[in-house]
Design a protein around this motif. Structure first.
Motif, short mmCIF file in Angstrom:
data_model
loop_
_atom_site.label_atom_id
_atom_site.label_comp_id
_atom_site.label_asym_id
_atom_site.label_seq_id
_atom_site.Cartn_x
_atom_site.Cartn_y
_atom_site.Cartn_z
N VAL A 154 4.97 -46.68 1.33
CA VAL A 154 4.14 -46.56 0.04
C VAL A 154 2.92 -46.06 0.37
O VAL A 154 1.96 -46.59 0.90
CB VAL A 154 4.19 -48.15 -0.70
CG1 VAL A 154 3.12 -48.24 -1.78
CG2 VAL A 154 5.43 -48.61 -1.01
N VAL A 155 2.61 -45.03 -0.61
CA VAL A 155 1.20 -44.43 -0.51
C VAL A 155 0.73 -44.20 -1.72
O VAL A 155 1.12 -43.66 -2.84
CB VAL A 155 1.41 -42.80 -0.08
CG1 VAL A 155 0.13 -41.88 0.16
CG2 VAL A 155 2.28 -42.85 1.37
N SER A 156 -0.45 -44.90 -2.14
CA SER A 156 -0.82 -45.27 -3.13
C SER A 156 -2.62 -45.22 -3.34
O SER A 156 -3.01 -45.23 -2.27
CB SER A 156 -0.62 -46.45 -3.73
OG SER A 156 -1.20 -47.04 -4.98
N ASN A 157 -3.05 -44.75 -4.46
CA ASN A 157 -4.58 -44.85 -4.61
C ASN A 157 -5.05 -46.30 -4.66
O ASN A 157 -6.33 -46.51 -4.46
CB ASN A 157 -4.76 -44.23 -6.25
CG ASN A 157 -4.54 -42.69 -6.11
OD1 ASN A 157 -4.49 -41.85 -5.09
ND2 ASN A 157 -4.21 -42.13 -7.10
N LYS A 162 -4.32 -55.01 -2.03
CA LYS A 162 -3.46 -55.24 -3.19
C LYS A 162 -1.94 -55.05 -3.12
O LYS A 162 -1.21 -55.71 -3.33
CB LYS A 162 -3.92 -54.26 -4.56
CG LYS A 162 -2.82 -54.21 -5.76
CD LYS A 162 -3.33 -53.19 -6.70
CE LYS A 162 -2.43 -53.00 -7.81
NZ LYS A 162 -2.91 -52.24 -9.08
N ILE A 163 -1.53 -53.90 -2.48
CA ILE A 163 -0.19 -53.46 -2.30
C ILE A 163 0.54 -54.36 -1.26
O ILE A 163 1.66 -55.27 -1.54
CB ILE A 163 0.03 -52.09 -1.84
CG1 ILE A 163 -0.80 -50.89 -2.71
CG2 ILE A 163 1.53 -51.66 -1.55
CD1 ILE A 163 -0.79 -49.65 -2.09
N ILE A 164 -0.20 -54.95 -0.30
CA ILE A 164 0.21 -55.72 0.78
C ILE A 164 0.46 -57.16 0.37
O ILE A 164 1.62 -57.70 0.36
CB ILE A 164 -0.59 -55.72 2.02
CG1 ILE A 164 -0.32 -54.35 2.78
CG2 ILE A 164 -0.18 -56.87 3.05
CD1 ILE A 164 -1.51 -54.08 3.65
N SER A 187 -5.30 -46.55 -0.80
CA SER A 187 -6.46 -45.81 -0.83
C SER A 187 -6.19 -44.29 -0.52
O SER A 187 -7.04 -43.69 0.29
CB SER A 187 -7.82 -46.48 -0.18
OG SER A 187 -7.82 -47.70 -0.63
N ALA A 188 -5.28 -43.75 -0.79
CA ALA A 188 -4.89 -42.24 -0.42
C ALA A 188 -5.59 -41.23 -1.07
O ALA A 188 -5.33 -40.00 -0.59
CB ALA A 188 -3.10 -42.52 -0.67
#
Length: 297
Positions: A154-157, A162-164, A187-188
Motif C-alpha cells: 500500500v503506497v499512499s499520501n 493511519k494505514i497501519i 507519506s508517499a
C-alpha cells in the motif's frame, strides 16, 4: 509466481466520503470562527463556494504549490482545498472577502496553508473519533489475494501510522517492513510535483506527471499492477512510465471506480491508459488470477 500489487489506500481500501465530509465541515467551521460569522450564514456561504467550484472543475483541485496535482471532481478529499483556493482567487465574489481577510489576519501566510492546517487537524480528529473506515470486504479480499500469490504494497499520501493502525484494528498484520503480511509505504508524496513539470493531456485536462517521489517508489517496487482511484495521483505517472518503456513500469493499471469518478476519466478509460475498472477491492482477485494465467502461458 508472485504478483506484486502497488495499491493506493484512501478510496481503494476505504470509504473516504465520510472522512472527506468531516474535513470540509472543519474548514467551514474554522473559517467561520476566524471571521466571527454565525454557523447558519457560514453554511450557506460554503455551500455557495462548493457549487461554484464544482461548476468549473477543470479550474480547481488540490494545488499545494499552485499547480493542480489532482482535480476537484476526481476525489472528495480535493474539495476542501478547492474551496479555500476559490476563496483566495475569486475576488469578484463578495462572499469570499470576509473569510480571506480573517484567515490571513489570523496568521496564516496563505489560504493554502490554512487549508493544509485544516486537513491535517480534521483527519487527526476523525481518526480519534471514528472507527477505521475500511471497506466491508477488505480483510477477506487481502486474504484471498495473498492465497492467490499476490504481494500487496500500500503506497499512499496518508501517514503510515493511519494505514497501519486501521488495518491492524481490523486484524491485518500491516507494517513498514517486508516481514508483514501487508507492507505499507505511507507519506508517499504522490501529490508533490517536480521542477520539470512534464505533463500529458487526458480528457481535456492537463495532468502533471513529474512526480519524483512517487516515481522513486515505483522504481524501487517494480510492481506488476498499480491500483488507484484518482487518475492524476495514482495512475497518470505509471501510465507514462509504461508508454516510455521504463523497466520498472507496471504491466497493468487498475482504476477503483466510485460514484464521483468523473466522466473524463471513465468514458475513454483515460484515453486508453486504464486497463481495468473495478468497483470493489474484491474484484482484484479476478484481475490477479487473470494475470497469473497469462504468466503461465
Amino acid at each position: 509466481m508472485s504478483i506484486k500489487i502497488l495499491s493506493d489506500f484512501d478510496g481503494v481500501w476505504t470509504n473516504q466520503a465520510f472522512e472527506a465530509e468531516h474535513v470540509k465541515l472543519y474548514v467551514a467551521t474554522e473559517a467561520a470562527r476566524l471571521a466571527e460569522i454565525d454557523a447558519e450564514r457560514a453554511r450557506a456561504d460554503f455551500q455557495h463556494f462548493e457549487r461554484a467550484v464544482k461548476s468549473t472543475p477543470e479550474r480547481f483541485g488540490w494545488a499545494p504549490d499552485g499547480r493542480i496535482t489532482a482535480y476537484v471532481d476526481e476525489d472528495p478529499f480535493c474539495e476542501p482545498n478547492s474551496i479555500t483556493s476559490y476563496i483566495d482567487s475569486e475576488r469578484s465574489d463578495p462572499r469570499t472577502h470576509v473569510y480571506r481577510e480573517a484567515i490571513l489576519d489570523s496568521g496564516f501566510a496563505t489560504l493554502t496553508a490554512f487549508g493544509d492546517h485544516c486537513f491535517h487537524a480534521a483527519t487527526h480528529s476523525f481518526r480519534r473519533e471514528h472507527p477505521p473506515a475500511l471497506v466491508p470486504r477488505a480483510v477477506l479480499s487481502l486474504e484471498a489475494l495473498r492465497r492467490a500469490g499476490a504481494e500487496i504494497v500500500v503506497v499512499s499520501n496518508s501517514p503510515p501510522e493511519k494505514i497501519i493502525g486501521w488495518f491492524r484494528e481490523a486484524g491485518v498484520d500491516a507494517g513498514e517492513r517486508a516481514n508483514h503480511a501487508l507492507r505499507v509505504r505511507g507519506s508517499a508524496g504522490k501529490f508533490l510535483l517536480g521542477p520539470k513539470g512534464d505533463w500529458i493531456t487526458v480528457g481535456g485536462r492537463k495532468i502533471v506527471v513529474d512526480r519524483p517521489r512517487y516515481e522513486k517508489v515505483i522504481e524501487e517496487e517494480r510492481p506488476e499492477l498499480v491500483v488507484g482511484d484518482v487518475f492524476s495521483l495514482d495512475l497518470a505517472l505509471p501510465h507514462v512510465m509504461r508508454t516510455q518503456g521504463h523497466p520498472a513500469a507496471p504491466r497493468e493499471l487498475v482504476l477503483r471506480r466510485h460514484g464521483h469518478t468523473p466522466s473524463w476519466v471513465l468514458d475513454t478509460r483515460a484515453d486508453g491508459a486504464i486497463d481495468r475498472i473495478i468497483d470493489d477491492v474484491a474484484d482484484l482477485l479476478a484481475v490477479v488470477e487473470r494475470r497469473r494465467d497469462t504468466q503461465r502461458r
